[in-house]
Design a protein around this motif. Structure first.
Motif, mmCIF file in Angstrom:
data_model
loop_
_atom_site.group_PDB
_atom_site.id
_atom_site.type_symbol
_atom_site.label_atom_id
_atom_site.label_comp_id
_atom_site.label_asym_id
_atom_site.label_seq_id
_atom_site.Cartn_x
_atom_site.Cartn_y
_atom_site.Cartn_z
ATOM 1 N N CYS A 55 0.827 -1.225 0.000
ATOM 2 C CA CYS A 55 0.000 0.000 0.000
ATOM 3 C C CYS A 55 0.853 1.263 0.000
ATOM 4 N N TRP A 56 2.151 1.099 0.226
ATOM 5 C CA TRP A 56 3.072 2.241 0.180
ATOM 6 C C TRP A 56 4.013 2.123 -1.043
ATOM 7 N N GLY A 57 3.801 1.077 -1.883
ATOM 8 C CA GLY A 57 4.713 0.865 -3.023
ATOM 9 C C GLY A 57 3.977 0.499 -4.293
ATOM 10 N N GLU A 108 0.165 8.606 3.337
ATOM 11 C CA GLU A 108 1.147 8.763 2.253
ATOM 12 C C GLU A 108 2.539 8.768 2.873
ATOM 13 N N PRO A 109 3.413 7.886 2.407
ATOM 14 C CA PRO A 109 4.731 7.792 3.060
ATOM 15 C C PRO A 109 5.726 8.842 2.558
ATOM 16 N N LEU A 110 5.297 10.086 2.531
ATOM 17 C CA LEU A 110 6.223 11.179 2.234
ATOM 18 C C LEU A 110 6.716 11.673 3.577
ATOM 19 N N LEU A 111 7.908 11.219 3.944
ATOM 20 C CA LEU A 111 8.324 11.408 5.334
ATOM 21 C C LEU A 111 8.923 12.791 5.605
ATOM 22 N N GLU A 112 8.793 13.189 6.836
ATOM 23 C CA GLU A 112 9.261 14.502 7.263
ATOM 24 C C GLU A 112 9.696 14.390 8.721
ATOM 25 N N LYS A 114 9.457 16.011 12.199
ATOM 26 C CA LYS A 114 8.732 17.063 12.917
ATOM 27 C C LYS A 114 9.079 16.918 14.387
ATOM 28 N N ALA A 115 9.617 17.963 14.965
ATOM 29 C CA ALA A 115 10.053 17.939 16.364
ATOM 30 C C ALA A 115 10.877 16.676 16.656
ATOM 31 N N GLY A 116 11.779 16.372 15.718
ATOM 32 C CA GLY A 116 12.706 15.265 15.917
ATOM 33 C C GLY A 116 12.119 13.882 15.676
ATOM 34 N N ARG A 117 10.920 13.788 15.151
ATOM 35 C CA ARG A 117 10.292 12.489 14.913
ATOM 36 C C ARG A 117 9.933 12.324 13.449
ATOM 37 N N THR A 118 10.036 11.076 12.933
ATOM 38 C CA THR A 118 9.667 10.787 11.549
ATOM 39 C C THR A 118 8.153 10.697 11.448
ATOM 40 N N ARG A 119 7.573 11.523 10.617
ATOM 41 C CA ARG A 119 6.119 11.515 10.458
ATOM 42 C C ARG A 119 5.757 11.464 8.976
ATOM 43 N N ALA A 120 4.581 10.886 8.689
ATOM 44 C CA ALA A 120 4.044 10.902 7.315
ATOM 45 C C ALA A 120 2.790 11.784 7.349
ATOM 46 N N LYS A 121 1.882 11.598 6.378
ATOM 47 C CA LYS A 121 0.610 12.339 6.448
ATOM 48 C C LYS A 121 -0.452 11.551 5.702
ATOM 49 N N PHE A 122 -1.712 11.872 5.970
ATOM 50 C CA PHE A 122 -2.769 11.207 5.221
ATOM 51 C C PHE A 122 -2.678 11.626 3.756
ATOM 52 N N HIS A 123 -3.080 10.722 2.832
ATOM 53 C CA HIS A 123 -3.179 11.094 1.423
ATOM 54 C C HIS A 123 -4.143 12.264 1.278
ATOM 55 N N ASP A 124 -3.991 13.029 0.195
ATOM 56 C CA ASP A 124 -4.847 14.207 -0.011
ATOM 57 C C ASP A 124 -6.327 13.837 -0.142
ATOM 58 N N ASN A 125 -6.608 12.581 -0.552
ATOM 59 C CA ASN A 125 -8.033 12.206 -0.685
ATOM 60 C C ASN A 125 -8.634 11.680 0.631
ATOM 61 N N VAL A 126 -7.910 11.871 1.727
ATOM 62 C CA VAL A 126 -8.438 11.469 3.041
ATOM 63 C C VAL A 126 -8.788 12.747 3.817
ATOM 64 N N ASN A 127 -10.045 12.856 4.229
ATOM 65 C CA ASN A 127 -10.499 14.090 4.899
ATOM 66 C C ASN A 127 -10.159 14.172 6.378
ATOM 67 N N ILE A 128 -9.850 13.037 6.999
ATOM 68 C CA ILE A 128 -9.702 13.024 8.476
ATOM 69 C C ILE A 128 -8.798 14.165 8.960
ATOM 70 N N SER A 129 -9.369 15.059 9.770
ATOM 71 C CA SER A 129 -8.585 16.206 10.254
ATOM 72 C C SER A 129 -8.388 16.157 11.773
ATOM 73 N N LYS A 130 -9.125 15.255 12.423
ATOM 74 C CA LYS A 130 -8.966 15.134 13.877
ATOM 75 C C LYS A 130 -9.088 13.664 14.281
ATOM 76 N N ILE A 131 -8.278 13.275 15.241
ATOM 77 C CA ILE A 131 -8.410 11.929 15.828
ATOM 78 C C ILE A 131 -8.549 12.092 17.344
ATOM 79 N N LEU A 132 -9.556 11.401 17.878
ATOM 80 C CA LEU A 132 -9.863 11.522 19.304
ATOM 81 C C LEU A 132 -9.958 10.121 19.912
ATOM 82 N N GLY A 133 -9.578 9.984 21.145
ATOM 83 C CA GLY A 133 -9.713 8.694 21.836
ATOM 84 C C GLY A 133 -10.809 8.740 22.891
ATOM 85 N N VAL A 134 -11.477 7.609 23.064
ATOM 86 C CA VAL A 134 -12.376 7.420 24.221
ATOM 87 C C VAL A 134 -11.876 6.123 24.853
#
Ligand SMILES: Cc1cc2nc3c(=O)[nH]c(=O)nc-3n(C[C@H](O)[C@H](O)[C@H](O)COP(=O)(O)O)c2cc1C
Length: 239
Positions: A55-57, A108-112, A114-134
């Motif tokens: 899914c990343w290749g 999307e595995p376009l890595l960056e 951020k504050a010393g940690r490797t992070r990716a991001k959601f693909h542009d066709n994914v709307n999720i803008s917030k994640i919350l836990g219960v």
């Protein structure tokens, strides 16, 4: 209108304490006009990730495993807010682990860094803008929930989306007793849901209120052990 998808990872589904905590929160979100879809991971067929990174290749953004996730992916792409409702099962119920791992094709595995940690991001066709836990736990202390809290936070940060915090309920079973305090906590959960949709945030004061101790810490251990030892005696277990 905000679209919310909630995945409840409890093995006890609708009967569980997690569902009990979630119910007023959902009511509040609906009151504020959110469209809420609630899924129970227990009722879904979600196979474990096979870890081949296809899914990343080879097939970017697509998972080839044929199961219920294929119906969920299009819905997830349209979701604005993803809520992960998780009982602590040292640390996660198995199906919830599968679900979290299978979110990989949305990222999307376009890595960056951020504050010393490797992070990716959601693909542009994914709307999720917030994640919350219960998050619910059985033991007395709120610290029992911290590993799961960290998992939800890391998931949000890894996908470069907002981590909106978590509603934490230790010794969640105690919320079921019909007391005045519990009624107040349940209505605060509803207020949190409503405010979260209307204002996009959760007040720390409300979070502290819903997480407060409901039983005395020493009584908790005494009652638990008494019940256990009585059961052991009944079963005539003497080792
Ligand atoms: C396998 C298993 C492991 C658990 N581990 C913990 C734990 O480490 N800490 C804790 O506070 N509760 C633990 N619990 C208790 C549950 O988190 C708690 O009862 C929760 O509220 C159950 O929610 P549910 O009824 O929605 O499934 C565990 C429960 C199970 C079944």
């Amino acid at each position: 209108m905000s679209k919310v998808m909630i995945v409840n990872g409890s093995a006890r589904a609708k009967k569980g304490h997690t569902a009990f905590v979630l119910a007023p929160f959902i009511e509040g979100m609906k009151k504020a006009g959110a469209k809420v879809e609630l899924l129970y991971s227990k009722k879904l067929k979600i196979r474990p990730c096979v870890g081949d990174f296809k899914c990343w290749g080879e097939t970017i953004g697509e998972c080839f495993l044929e199961d219920d996730m294929q119906k969920i992916y299009p819905k997830l792409r349209e979701t604005d807010i993803l809520v992960l409702a998780i009982p602590v099962y040292i640390p996660l119920p198995g199906m919830m682990q599968n679900f979290i791992n299978r979110l990989c094709p949305l990222v999307e595995p376009l890595l960056e860094y951020k504050a010393g940690r490797t992070r990716a991001k959601f693909h542009d066709n994914v709307n999720i803008s917030k994640i919350l836990g219960v998050i619910t736990g059985g033991w007395w202390e709120i610290e029992n929930l911290s590993v799961v809290l960290k998992i939800v936070e890391e998931l949000a940060l890894n996908a470069s989306t907002e981590f909106s915090g978590a509603l934490l309920r230790p010794h969640a079973y105690a919320l079921r007793e019909e007391t005045e305090l519990n009624k107040e906590i349940l209505s605060t959960l509803e207020i949190i849901g409503e405010k979260f949709i209307r204002e996009g945030k959760i007040d720390q004061e409300d979070l502290t209120f819903i997480s407060q101790p409901l039983v005395d810490q020493d009584d908790y251990i005494t009652v638990w052990n008494k019940n256990y030892l009585e059961e052991k005696r009944k079963q005539k277990i003497d080792w």
